[in-house]
Structure formats: structure tokens, C-alpha cells
Design a protein around this motif. Structure first.
Motif, PDB file in Angstrom:
ATOM      1  N   TYR A  93      18.033 -14.983  16.001  1.00  0.00           N
ATOM      2  CA  TYR A  93      18.238 -14.225  17.220  1.00  0.00           C
ATOM      3  C   TYR A  93      18.332 -12.732  16.907  1.00  0.00           C
ATOM      4  N   THR A  94      17.188 -12.059  16.918  1.00  0.00           N
ATOM      5  CA  THR A  94      17.173 -10.605  16.794  1.00  0.00           C
ATOM      6  C   THR A  94      17.134 -10.042  18.206  1.00  0.00           C
ATOM      7  N   THR A 139      20.386  -8.810  14.051  1.00  0.00           N
ATOM      8  CA  THR A 139      19.948 -10.192  13.904  1.00  0.00           C
ATOM      9  C   THR A 139      21.187 -11.065  13.751  1.00  0.00           C
ATOM     10  N   LEU A 140      21.332 -12.024  14.643  1.00  0.00           N
ATOM     11  CA  LEU A 140      22.425 -12.985  14.602  1.00  0.00           C
ATOM     12  C   LEU A 140      21.851 -14.355  14.258  1.00  0.00           C
ATOM     13  N   GLU A 141      22.572 -15.118  13.443  1.00  0.00           N
ATOM     14  CA  GLU A 141      22.086 -16.423  13.018  1.00  0.00           C
ATOM     15  C   GLU A 141      23.165 -17.491  13.156  1.00  0.00           C
ATOM     16  N   ASN A 142      22.731 -18.661  13.553  1.00  0.00           N
ATOM     17  CA  ASN A 142      23.564 -19.857  13.473  1.00  0.00           C
ATOM     18  C   ASN A 142      23.096 -20.609  12.236  1.00  0.00           C
ATOM     19  N   ASN A 143      23.812 -20.443  11.134  1.00  0.00           N
ATOM     20  CA  ASN A 143      23.418 -21.031   9.855  1.00  0.00           C
ATOM     21  C   ASN A 143      23.962 -22.438   9.657  1.00  0.00           C
ATOM     22  N   TRP A 155      18.944  -6.625   9.209  1.00  0.00           N
ATOM     23  CA  TRP A 155      17.538  -6.818   8.855  1.00  0.00           C
ATOM     24  C   TRP A 155      16.879  -7.760   9.857  1.00  0.00           C
ATOM     25  N   LYS A 156      15.557  -7.634   9.990  1.00  0.00           N
ATOM     26  CA  LYS A 156      14.828  -8.456  10.949  1.00  0.00           C
ATOM     27  C   LYS A 156      13.411  -8.687  10.439  1.00  0.00           C
ATOM     28  N   HIS A 194      10.401  -8.091   5.903  1.00  0.00           N
ATOM     29  CA  HIS A 194      11.628  -7.787   6.634  1.00  0.00           C
ATOM     30  C   HIS A 194      11.857  -6.283   6.677  1.00  0.00           C
ATOM     31  N   ILE A 195      12.307  -5.798   7.821  1.00  0.00           N
ATOM     32  CA  ILE A 195      12.533  -4.371   8.023  1.00  0.00           C
ATOM     33  C   ILE A 195      13.901  -4.181   8.665  1.00  0.00           C
ATOM     34  N   PRO A 196      14.448  -2.961   8.614  1.00  0.00           N
ATOM     35  CA  PRO A 196      15.773  -2.747   9.212  1.00  0.00           C
ATOM     36  C   PRO A 196      15.759  -2.890  10.730  1.00  0.00           C
TER      37      PRO A 196
END
Length: 370
Positions: A322-323, A278-282, A228-229, A240-242
Motif C-alpha cells: 500500500y503506497t 509505503t505501508l505493508e501488512n507483513n 521506499w516504493k 525501488h525509489i524514494p
């Protein structure tokens, strides 16, 4: 949705506007009062859960505990807990922090869920927070992907909405310009292996750190991947959309249909495309040398046992979502007419110790057409 009221020195309840009270740092938004961050005086919140809403044996107690735990694993130094499961007389403006389900529109004000605050406007400290959910909504407390509204199902994932409302309890405001739990909550979600997972996410977690400082737990890192992004602003919420699969140049979206509630992109065996995730540093720290891998799988459970097709190394800070697109080539020996899953795993080597290891992999569906 949230309503804020203010307690003054003589404890008269006076309604005020949110205008001019929202502060932006990074992408998260939060509330101010008297020029200060509006926060709790301590760093913990213990719910009084409605007796009829969270009955033993219904699964709702476990779901509330799970929502608490997801915020507690985020990088900020604030803890949610339970004070009492059997609160019989729940209500607003009684000086107690309560959570319950109701069908009373006078309380819900037309929203599926609502957070109602009281605070001291001089000290900029919360006094009370109540979270209410519409009992007429088809809420889901399972993690089965196919039943959820983002994947064509009828059930709205309760945990996502609870995370959103608990963000308000912390002092976070709505966000309309980034993929964020404080935007549309039901599709701020992780999926793999036919299951979904709700979570705070990079941006809201960073907002919690800003308001309450760094967590004192030993595990401060977490990486995640989702399909999702951010799409557009939908009023005061982010839509948010795919994520998509693009042509080799990245300019156009590949033709797609819907399969099992998600987009399925039509590809050619041996073709090169731009895969978007979409990558995330949580977590808390900026991380370098993060190993990311792309796979082809015959099912929607992406693991390191699947067919590896490409790797890359990236750096991610906990201050952005980070999308990104990355070029991948579909293996030329895949079967025409068959559906596959193009997967991604962040930290596929397992070299980073994380507070959650179950959100590192996700996928895009593909169908080989020639």
C-alpha cells in the motif's frame, strides 16, 4: 541471480531454462516443475556455513543468524537454521546446503550473489541449494543508515541481499512489478532513528505462505512502514525509489534537495501537502481498524512522543503493498530554515500484537522555507 539445474531419476545433472517455470499468484512469482510448485520436501533448511567465510568473532555468524531469523518471523511455515559453522570443503553439486563468500567468477557468474539449485524434475522437490557472495563487494553487516548505498554510503547491506537469495532458496523468483525483496534488494529497506532494517516484506512473505503454508508460531501479524516504493521494472527486477511529498492536489512533487543521504522537501509553514509512504501488512491475516498517525519531529527518530498532526484508520490485507498519499498540514509555527522530519507510525496505539514492533515508523525529511 539464480541458476536451476535438474536431477532426473538417474541423477544426471541437466541444465534447463526458467522459461515457462514461473507462476504468478498475487504479485509474488515462484517456480514450477512438472506442473507442480517447486519446493523442499520438508519445511526447514540448515546451512553448512563456510569455515573461512563465517569465522567466529567477525560478526558474520550473527549476521547470518539475523537473516535466518528475519525469514523465520515471516508468516510462512519454513525455518532456516545452522547445521555447521565450520564447513571446510564447500562446493556446488555435492548434495549439501552451503553458504560462503568467494572471489571466483566461475561460481559467481558476474553477480554479487548467486543461488545455485539442484532439484528432482519429476517430484518437483529441491535437493540442494548453495548461496555464494562475492567477497570483493563492500558488504555491510551493521545497521547504520548513513553508510548504506541507498543513503549515499559505500556499503551494500548484506542482510538485504541474503534475504533475496534465501527467497530463491524457498522457491521464489524475481519480481519486476512491485516493491519486493525479490526485486532490487538493497533498497527494500526500513529506516528510522539513523538505522536500517532488512526484512522479507508483504509480498515475499505471502509467497512463502503459498508454498509452505501458515506459520505455526503464535505471532502471525506484522505491520510496517517505509519511505521506499516501486519505481519501474529494471530487467527482471523491480526498481525501488524514494517516496515523495506532493502538492496539495497530489499532482506534482514538491521541490527537494538531498540532505543526509535522503530527499528533503521544501515546505511552507501552514501549507498542506500529500505525504506518500509505503505501508505493508507483513503478517498472515487481513487487519481492520489499523490506526495510522502522522507526526512532526526535530530528528529522524519517529515516536509517539513527537508532535501529532493527523490520524487516520485503514484496512490492510497481506496481499498488496500500500503506497498511498495522505493530506497533511505542516504546523504554522515551525521555524523557517530548519529541517524537520514528517513521520508516520502504523498501529501507533500499539493495539495489534506483532512479531516485529520496530518497523512501524519512518519519515520524510522537510525543510521549512517560509
Amino acid at each position: 541471480m539464480n541458476t536451476i539445474k535438474s536431477y532426473h531419476n538417474f541423477y544426471l545433472i541437466v541444465a534447463i531454462s526458467l522459461a515457462g517455470m514461473v507462476s504468478t499468484s498475487y504479485a509474488y512469482d515462484h517456480y514450477h516443475a512438472s506442473g507442480k510448485n517447486l519446493i523442499w520436501g520438508g519445511k526447514a533448511m540448515n546451512w553448512r556455513a563456510g569455515k573461512n567465510s563465517f569465522q567466529s568473532g567477525t560478526g558474520w555468524r550473527e549476521e547470518l543468524q539475523e537473516a535466518n531469523a528475519r525469514w523465520n518471523e515471516a508468516p510462512g511455515n519454513f525455518t532456516f537454521g545452522i547445521r555447521n559453522w565450520n564447513e571446510k570443503y564447500v562446493g556446488r553439486y555435492n548434495g549439501q546446503n552451503e553458504i560462503w563468500f568467494t572471489d571466483k567468477q566461475s561460481v559467481l557468474d558476474g553477480a554479487p550473489a548467486r543461488t545455485i539449485y539442484t532439484y528432482n524434475a519429476i517430484s518437483a522437490r529441491f535437493i540442494e541449494a548453495d548461496v555464494v557472495f562475492d567477497s570483493d563487494v563492500k558488504w555491510s553487516k551493521t545497521n547504520t543508515q548513513s553508510t548504506k548505498t541507498p543513503y549515499g554510503g559505500e556499503w551494500r547491506p548484506w542482510g538485504n541481499t541474503a534475504m533475496h537469495e534465501f527467497g530463491h532458496v524457498l522457491g521464489l523468483a524475481h519480481v519486476d512489478y512491485e516493491y519486493n525483496i525479490m526485486g532490487e534488494d538493497w533498497d527494500h529497506i526500513h529506516a528510522n532513528n539513523g538505522k536500517v532494517r532488512f526484512y522479507a516484506g508483504e509480498d515475499a512473505g505471502r509467497g512463502e505462505v503459498h508454498l509452505y503454508g501458515q506459520t505455526t508460531t503464535s505471532k502471525k501479524n506484522d505491520l510496517g512502514a517505509t519511505h521506499w516504493k516501486y519505481g519501474n521494472a529494471d530487467g527482471e527486477y523491480s526498481e525501488h525509489i524514494p517516496c515523495k511529498l506532493y502538492s496539495s492536489g497530489g499532482g506534482s512533487v514538491i521541490y527537494n534537495d538531498t540532505y543526509a543521504g535522503a530527499l528533503r522537501f521544501h515546505v511552507s509553514a501552514g501549507g498542506t501537502y500529500q505525504a506518500q509512504f509505503t505501508l505493508e501488512n507483513n503478517g498472515y491475516y487481513t487487519l481492520e481498524n489499523i490506526k495510522v498517525a502522522y507526526y512532526i519531529s526535530t530528528n529522524d527518530n519517529i515516536t509517539t512522543l513527537d508532535r501529532l498532526i493527523k490520524t487516520r484508520t485503514i484496512k490492510m490485507g497481506p496481499d498488496d503493498v500500500y503506497t498511498t498519499k495522505y493530506s497533511v498540514t505542516i504546523p504554522g509555527d515551525l521555524t523557517v530554515g530548519q529541517t524537520y522530519w514528517l513521520g508516520v507510525i502504523v498501529d501507533y496505539t500499539g493495539s495489534i500484537t506483532e512479531f516485529c514492533e520496530s518497523n512501524n515508523a519512518t519519515w520524510l525529511q522537510i525543510k521549512v522555507i517560509n
